[in-house]
Design an enzyme around this catalytic site. Structure first.
Site, PDB file in Angstrom:
ATOM      1  N   GLU A 129       0.834  -1.214   0.000  1.00 38.91           N
ATOM      2  CA  GLU A 129       0.000   0.000   0.000  1.00 38.91           C
ATOM      3  C   GLU A 129       0.860   1.251   0.000  1.00 38.91           C
ATOM      4  O   GLU A 129       0.537   2.253  -0.645  1.00 38.91           O
ATOM      5  CB  GLU A 129      -0.934   0.009   1.225  1.00 38.91           C
ATOM      6  CG  GLU A 129      -2.004  -1.072   1.215  1.00 38.91           C
ATOM      7  CD  GLU A 129      -3.016  -0.905   0.092  1.00 38.91           C
ATOM      8  OE1 GLU A 129      -2.602  -0.749  -1.071  1.00 38.91           O
ATOM      9  OE2 GLU A 129      -4.223  -0.958   0.378  1.00 38.91           O
ATOM     10  N   THR A 181      -5.118   6.460  -5.952  1.00 37.17           N
ATOM     11  CA  THR A 181      -5.303   6.714  -4.521  1.00 37.17           C
ATOM     12  C   THR A 181      -4.423   7.873  -4.062  1.00 37.17           C
ATOM     13  O   THR A 181      -4.867   8.733  -3.288  1.00 37.17           O
ATOM     14  CB  THR A 181      -4.995   5.437  -3.715  1.00 37.17           C
ATOM     15  OG1 THR A 181      -5.912   4.428  -4.127  1.00 37.17           O
ATOM     16  CG2 THR A 181      -5.161   5.660  -2.226  1.00 37.17           C
TER      17      THR A 181
HETATM   18  N1  HSE Z   1      -8.565   4.689   3.100  1.00 39.66           N
HETATM   19  C1  HSE Z   1      -7.917   4.771   1.827  1.00 39.66           C
HETATM   20  C2  HSE Z   1      -8.315   6.080   1.160  1.00 39.66           C
HETATM   21  C3  HSE Z   1      -8.377   3.618   0.991  1.00 39.66           C
HETATM   22  O1  HSE Z   1      -9.499   6.392   1.151  1.00 39.66           O
HETATM   23  O2  HSE Z   1      -7.439   6.784   0.658  1.00 39.66           O
HETATM   24  C4  HSE Z   1      -7.778   3.588  -0.383  1.00 39.66           C
HETATM   25  O3  HSE Z   1      -8.287   2.461  -1.063  1.00 39.66           O
END
Ligand code: HSE
Length: 309
Positions: A129, A181
């Site tokens: 991530e 993201t």
């Molecule tokens: N919590 C993270 C965001 C998840 O919203 O950026 C990304 O999949």
């Protein structure tokens, strides 16, 4: 001792509307198919069997980065060939990078005869991530590994709680645009008002209580995000319309899946979930944007071993 494993690593919906970075759940559809096998040469060989052309250098591939973290902790030389068939499109908002990262470490842990705990696996997978979004967040990884709905009370140190959930049907629409993201995080406000924070933590507490008690009305009332959605929803065409029409059709509520562009809605029954799915598709068809839709349910098991030999 097994030398080869095939797994299904599921999509996940992070945030669950109000719980930015702290709530997430796994679904049954879609999922990636991954195969891991021992090889004689220490290190990682990555083979992609999909059309996404993702990096095969382990340091640049999210699954590779996660697996490298596990191998470093294992402290003995070991070699893996990892074959990845992605069915979860990267940048779709349903945990594509998490499925790869979590799948890699889950599979390695089985082949190595379980030297690591689930919490360790989450820690390793968060390296994937970090590579994908610049931040170690666990709200996709944890539900992928633990299954069901997970609450990440804390990342440093890790504190993960798997919640009890009532039956819920999930409608997902993925309008065919890509939202990275990292970009969806970079536009967020770094400061929030106390009155908004109060609303948000009221909703998070309400949602957790509603899930634990199987109180569908409370779940529906709590699916509200006053912090993140107002900023991110502008990246998603027809977002407000999808939300409004879905609720009119009887969905409990929903919102942006992870960092988008997918949108999810929760319903108490399959009939409503399918009506919502149809309406979601019609909205995007009307504005000429291609899309994929799914109706699925919460996957309480997470990653599944399909074959071990
Ligand atoms: N919590 C993270 C965001 C998840 O919203 O950026 C990304 O999949």
């Amino acid at each position: 001792m097994a030398t080869k494993i095939t797994i299904h690593s599921p999509a996940t919906v992070a945030n669950m509307v109000c719980g930015f970075d702290v709530l997430g759940f796994a679904v049954h559809q879609p999922y990636d198919i991954m195969q891991l096998e021992f090889i004689d040469e220490p290190g990682i060989v990555i083979v992609n069997t999909d059309a996404y052309n993702l990096p095969t250098d382990p340091t640049q591939n999210v699954a590779g980065a996660a697996l490298l973290a596990l191998m470093e902790a294992y402290e003995q030389p070991v070699g893996f060939k990892m074959t990845i068939q992605k069915q979860i499109k990267p940048g779709s908002g349903v945990g594509s990078s998490a499925a790869s990262s979590a799948g890699a470490v889950f599979a390695a842990n089985v082949l190595l005869d379980h030297p690591f705990s689930k919490e360790d696996l989450v820690r390793f997978a968060m390296n994937g991530e970090k590579l994908a979004s610049g931040v170690k967040h666990a709200d996709n990884i944890a539900p992928c590994i633990y299954g069901g709905v997970t609450l990440i009370r804390s990342v440093f140190p890790l504190d993960i709680v798997k919640l009890t959930v009532p039956d819920l049907f999930v409608s997902i629409v993925h309008p065919q645009i890509e939202v990275r993201t990292a970009d969806a995080r970079s536009i967020l406000k770094q400061q929030i008002q106390l009155k908004d924070a109060i609303k948000q933590w009221g909703n998070i507490a309400g949602l957790v209580a509603g899930l634990q008690q199987g109180d569908y009305d409370l779940i529906g009332r709590s699916l509200e995000d006053v912090l993140i959605e107002p900023t991110r929803s502008i990246l998603i065409p027809a977002f407000e319309q999808v939300k409004q029409v879905s609720k009119q059709l009887g969905a409990l509520g929903g919102g942006i899946s992870g960092s988008g562009p997918s949108i999810f809605m929760l319903s108490t029954n399959e009939y409503t979930a399918k009506a919502v799915e149809l309406a979601m598709g019609q909205i995007y068809a009307a504005i000429g944007l291609s899309y994929h839709t799914y109706v699925t349910t919460i996957n309480t098991d997470g990653i599944q071993t399909i074959d071990l030999s």
